[in-house]
Design a protein around this motif. Structure first.
Motif, PDB file in Angstrom:
ATOM      1  N   GLY A   1      -3.604  -0.884  -3.169  1.00 57.86           N
ATOM      2  CA  GLY A   1      -3.548   0.538  -3.618  1.00 57.86           C
ATOM      3  C   GLY A   1      -3.213   1.607  -2.578  1.00 57.86           C
ATOM      4  O   GLY A   1      -2.585   1.551  -1.543  1.00 57.86           O
ATOM      5  N   ALA A   2      -4.020   2.981  -2.841  1.00 60.87           N
ATOM      6  CA  ALA A   2      -3.477   4.100  -2.156  1.00 60.87           C
ATOM      7  C   ALA A   2      -4.340   4.134  -0.932  1.00 60.87           C
ATOM      8  O   ALA A   2      -5.446   3.339  -0.699  1.00 60.87           O
ATOM      9  CB  ALA A   2      -3.871   5.375  -3.008  1.00 60.87           C
TER      10      ALA A   2
ATOM     11  N   PHE B   1      -9.114   3.623  -1.622  1.00 68.13           N
ATOM     12  CA  PHE B   1      -9.296   3.631  -0.106  1.00 68.13           C
ATOM     13  C   PHE B   1      -9.223   5.465   0.272  1.00 68.13           C
ATOM     14  O   PHE B   1      -8.238   5.866   0.122  1.00 68.13           O
ATOM     15  CB  PHE B   1      -8.474   2.687   0.573  1.00 68.13           C
ATOM     16  CG  PHE B   1      -8.989   2.657   2.081  1.00 68.13           C
ATOM     17  CD1 PHE B   1      -9.844   1.871   2.515  1.00 68.13           C
ATOM     18  CD2 PHE B   1      -8.172   3.606   2.961  1.00 68.13           C
ATOM     19  CE1 PHE B   1     -10.247   1.853   3.884  1.00 68.13           C
ATOM     20  CE2 PHE B   1      -8.448   3.510   4.410  1.00 68.13           C
ATOM     21  CZ  PHE B   1      -9.410   2.746   4.795  1.00 68.13           C
ATOM     22  N   HIS B   2     -10.357   5.745   1.070  1.00 67.01           N
ATOM     23  CA  HIS B   2     -10.254   7.068   1.796  1.00 67.01           C
ATOM     24  C   HIS B   2      -9.908   6.803   3.184  1.00 67.01           C
ATOM     25  O   HIS B   2     -10.392   6.166   3.972  1.00 67.01           O
ATOM     26  CB  HIS B   2     -11.266   7.697   1.755  1.00 67.01           C
ATOM     27  CG  HIS B   2     -11.453   8.799   0.531  1.00 67.01           C
ATOM     28  ND1 HIS B   2     -12.598   9.568   0.000  1.00 67.01           N
ATOM     29  CD2 HIS B   2     -10.490   8.980  -0.513  1.00 67.01           C
ATOM     30  CE1 HIS B   2     -12.287  10.261  -1.179  1.00 67.01           C
ATOM     31  NE2 HIS B   2     -10.954  10.046  -1.401  1.00 67.01           N
ATOM     32  N   ALA B   3      -8.760   7.386   4.043  1.00 66.42           N
ATOM     33  CA  ALA B   3      -8.606   7.414   5.104  1.00 66.42           C
ATOM     34  C   ALA B   3      -9.042   8.734   5.798  1.00 66.42           C
ATOM     35  O   ALA B   3      -8.647   9.814   5.826  1.00 66.42           O
ATOM     36  CB  ALA B   3      -6.919   7.513   5.445  1.00 66.42           C
TER      37      ALA B   3
ATOM     38  N   ARG C   1      -5.317  -5.642   3.410  1.00 70.48           N
ATOM     39  CA  ARG C   1      -4.496  -6.647   3.043  1.00 70.48           C
ATOM     40  C   ARG C   1      -4.776  -8.058   2.855  1.00 70.48           C
ATOM     41  O   ARG C   1      -4.371  -8.491   2.017  1.00 70.48           O
ATOM     42  CB  ARG C   1      -3.030  -6.441   4.276  1.00 70.48           C
ATOM     43  CG  ARG C   1      -2.005  -7.616   3.805  1.00 70.48           C
ATOM     44  CD  ARG C   1      -1.610  -7.763   2.586  1.00 70.48           C
ATOM     45  NE  ARG C   1      -0.844  -6.417   2.045  1.00 70.48           N
ATOM     46  CZ  ARG C   1       0.301  -5.789   2.220  1.00 70.48           C
ATOM     47  NH1 ARG C   1       1.076  -6.788   2.847  1.00 70.48           N
ATOM     48  NH2 ARG C   1       0.889  -5.235   1.762  1.00 70.48           N
ATOM     49  N   LYS C   2      -5.698  -8.478   3.767  1.00 72.41           N
ATOM     50  CA  LYS C   2      -6.233  -9.720   3.561  1.00 72.41           C
ATOM     51  C   LYS C   2      -7.030  -9.911   2.489  1.00 72.41           C
ATOM     52  O   LYS C   2      -7.103 -11.135   1.826  1.00 72.41           O
ATOM     53  CB  LYS C   2      -7.068 -10.126   4.916  1.00 72.41           C
ATOM     54  CG  LYS C   2      -6.461 -10.136   6.381  1.00 72.41           C
ATOM     55  CD  LYS C   2      -7.429 -10.710   7.144  1.00 72.41           C
ATOM     56  CE  LYS C   2      -6.826 -10.772   8.663  1.00 72.41           C
ATOM     57  NZ  LYS C   2      -7.859 -10.948   9.667  1.00 72.41           N
ATOM     58  N   THR C   3      -7.873  -8.960   1.967  1.00 74.42           N
ATOM     59  CA  THR C   3      -8.312  -8.896   1.042  1.00 74.42           C
ATOM     60  C   THR C   3      -7.824  -8.742  -0.399  1.00 74.42           C
ATOM     61  O   THR C   3      -8.400  -8.927  -1.604  1.00 74.42           O
ATOM     62  CB  THR C   3      -9.604  -7.734   0.878  1.00 74.42           C
ATOM     63  OG1 THR C   3      -9.117  -6.483   0.624  1.00 74.42           O
ATOM     64  CG2 THR C   3     -10.727  -7.809   1.950  1.00 74.42           C
TER      65      THR C   3
ATOM     66  N   MET D   1       0.780  -1.036   0.030  1.00 76.05           N
ATOM     67  CA  MET D   1       0.040  -0.097   0.039  1.00 76.05           C
ATOM     68  C   MET D   1       0.942   1.164  -0.020  1.00 76.05           C
ATOM     69  O   MET D   1       2.046   1.275   0.463  1.00 76.05           O
ATOM     70  CB  MET D   1      -0.960  -0.099   1.338  1.00 76.05           C
ATOM     71  CG  MET D   1      -1.919  -1.282   1.307  1.00 76.05           C
ATOM     72  SD  MET D   1      -3.035  -0.948   2.812  1.00 76.05           S
ATOM     73  CE  MET D   1      -3.419  -2.797   2.909  1.00 76.05           C
ATOM     74  N   LYS D   2       0.439   2.357  -0.476  1.00 78.14           N
ATOM     75  CA  LYS D   2       1.161   3.799  -0.643  1.00 78.14           C
ATOM     76  C   LYS D   2       0.283   4.684   0.131  1.00 78.14           C
ATOM     77  O   LYS D   2      -0.966   4.832   0.078  1.00 78.14           O
ATOM     78  CB  LYS D   2       1.472   3.846  -2.058  1.00 78.14           C
ATOM     79  CG  LYS D   2       2.380   3.026  -2.701  1.00 78.14           C
ATOM     80  CD  LYS D   2       2.803   3.518  -4.161  1.00 78.14           C
ATOM     81  CE  LYS D   2       3.814   2.653  -4.616  1.00 78.14           C
ATOM     82  NZ  LYS D   2       4.274   3.027  -6.082  1.00 78.14           N
ATOM     83  N   LEU D   3       0.706   5.502   0.810  1.00 77.57           N
ATOM     84  CA  LEU D   3       0.259   6.631   1.507  1.00 77.57           C
ATOM     85  C   LEU D   3      -0.074   7.887   0.515  1.00 77.57           C
ATOM     86  O   LEU D   3       0.590   8.400  -0.297  1.00 77.57           O
ATOM     87  CB  LEU D   3       1.273   7.200   2.384  1.00 77.57           C
ATOM     88  CG  LEU D   3       0.469   8.282   3.362  1.00 77.57           C
ATOM     89  CD1 LEU D   3      -0.538   7.947   4.242  1.00 77.57           C
ATOM     90  CD2 LEU D   3       1.696   8.847   4.215  1.00 77.57           C
TER      91      LEU D   3
END
Length: 321
Positions: free
Chosen positions: A282-283, A223-225, A276-278, A1-3
């Motif tokens: 990505g971002a 994905f949105h954080a 990660r399990k799925t 994953m990347k930030l």
């Protein structure tokens, strides 16, 4: 994953100033608005689509600051009953697809949209209960006569221009607002439809993001954080369906918060681990909408928090097993 970071809160800065600032903070990916609700301060489609040099200039800046684009965002309502509003939303989406193609980006983010209740409606009508039976009739018309036909056409347009992921943000007020409705539209249209998974919208609806991620395995495109803080006292009295404006901080049932200010590190570790399990790699794109912090402070706090939580490397062999 990347930030990553959605750059919209930094719209007062130029694109290069934004890239320089975020790169210095350790950010690796950018999500850039190109129309709709996010606006186009950092990426104006008419410039990129009419001037080949503009696209090359953006690519050069990305290389200079060691950044990538995770997605182009144009959240809007393309099935709005007001035909002018819908037409502008459709134009923004299509231009975003064309810009994405020119920049080599495979993901465009938006909302599913919400129609009215009939052909002559003036405003969207978001149905939230099955009774009286009128609501079921509205839902049937919205999905089968408007939503699914529109997204089949939009998906075909995106595919024709090398955009392979339409990431719909599950958001109340629109037809796709939870995993069930996301998967319903994906089944009808195809796997180009997936989620821009934003836990904040699920927290305040009472969902468990970890279980929602599990339910969407293979269907998460972005994905949105972003976090949400539930006010237990206000919610106990009035529930979570809150129409008060976002600046009424003391009386709202919930508030959007910077990651870590709504739920603790353990919750976010569980969310990232389930991603990660799925197989998502990505971002993790920070979206700042915290009314208690400035954009720069909110983003910097989120960046530092996620650096300690995000999983960057691929797992090793299970040497101990």
């Amino acid at each position: 994953m990347k930030l990553g970071v959605l750059t919209v809160p930094l719209s007062s800065l130029s694109l290069e100033e934004t890239m320089k600032f975020l790169s210095e903070q350790g950010v690796q990916m950018l999500e850039i608005g190109s129309g709709g609700f996010p606006g186009d301060a950092h990426l104006k489609p008419e410039e990129v689509l009419t001037d080949d040099g503009k696209a090359e200039e953006i690519k050069a800046l990305l290389k200079k600051y060691n950044l990538e684009i995770s997605a182009i965002s144009a959240h809007s309502n393309p099935v709005h009953p007001n035909k002018e509003v819908a037409a502008k939303a459709i134009e923004d989406f299509q231009n975003s697809v064309l810009v994405a193609e020119k920049l080599g980006v495979d993901t465009v983010i938006t909302f599913s949209g919400c129609p009215g209740d009939c052909e002559t409606a003036k405003y969207p009508n978001w149905v939230t209960c099955p009774w009286p039976g009128d609501f079921g009739e509205i839902l049937d018309w919205q999905w089968n006569q408007v939503l699914i036909p529109y997204w089949k056409e939009a998906a075909a347009f995106a595919k024709a221009h090398n955009v392979t992921k339409i990431a719909l943000e599950m958001h109340p007020g629109f037809c796709v607002y939870n995993p069930e409705t996301l998967l319903k539209l994906r089944e009808a249209v195809g796997d180009i439809i997936g989620a821009n998974f934003d836990p904040s919208h699920l927290f305040w609806q009472g969902m468990d993001p970890v279980l929602s991620i599990r339910a969407l395995k293979g269907a998460i495109h972005h994905f949105h954080a972003k976090d949400t803080k539930i006010d237990d006292a206000n919610t106990a009295v009035n529930g979570v369906l809150d129409t008060k404006k976002f600046d009424q901080l003391e009386t709202r049932a919930w508030l959007f918060r910077t990651v870590g200010y709504g739920h603790d590190r353990a919750v976010w570790c569980d969310i990232i681990s389930e991603l990660r399990k799925t197989g998502y790699d990505g971002a993790v794109s920070i979206e700042h909408e915290d009314a208690l912090m400035s954009p720069k402070e909110g983003l910097c706090k989120a960046i530092e928090f996620l650096k300690d939580v995000i999983i960057e490397e691929s797992p090793a062999e299970l040497w101990w097993a």
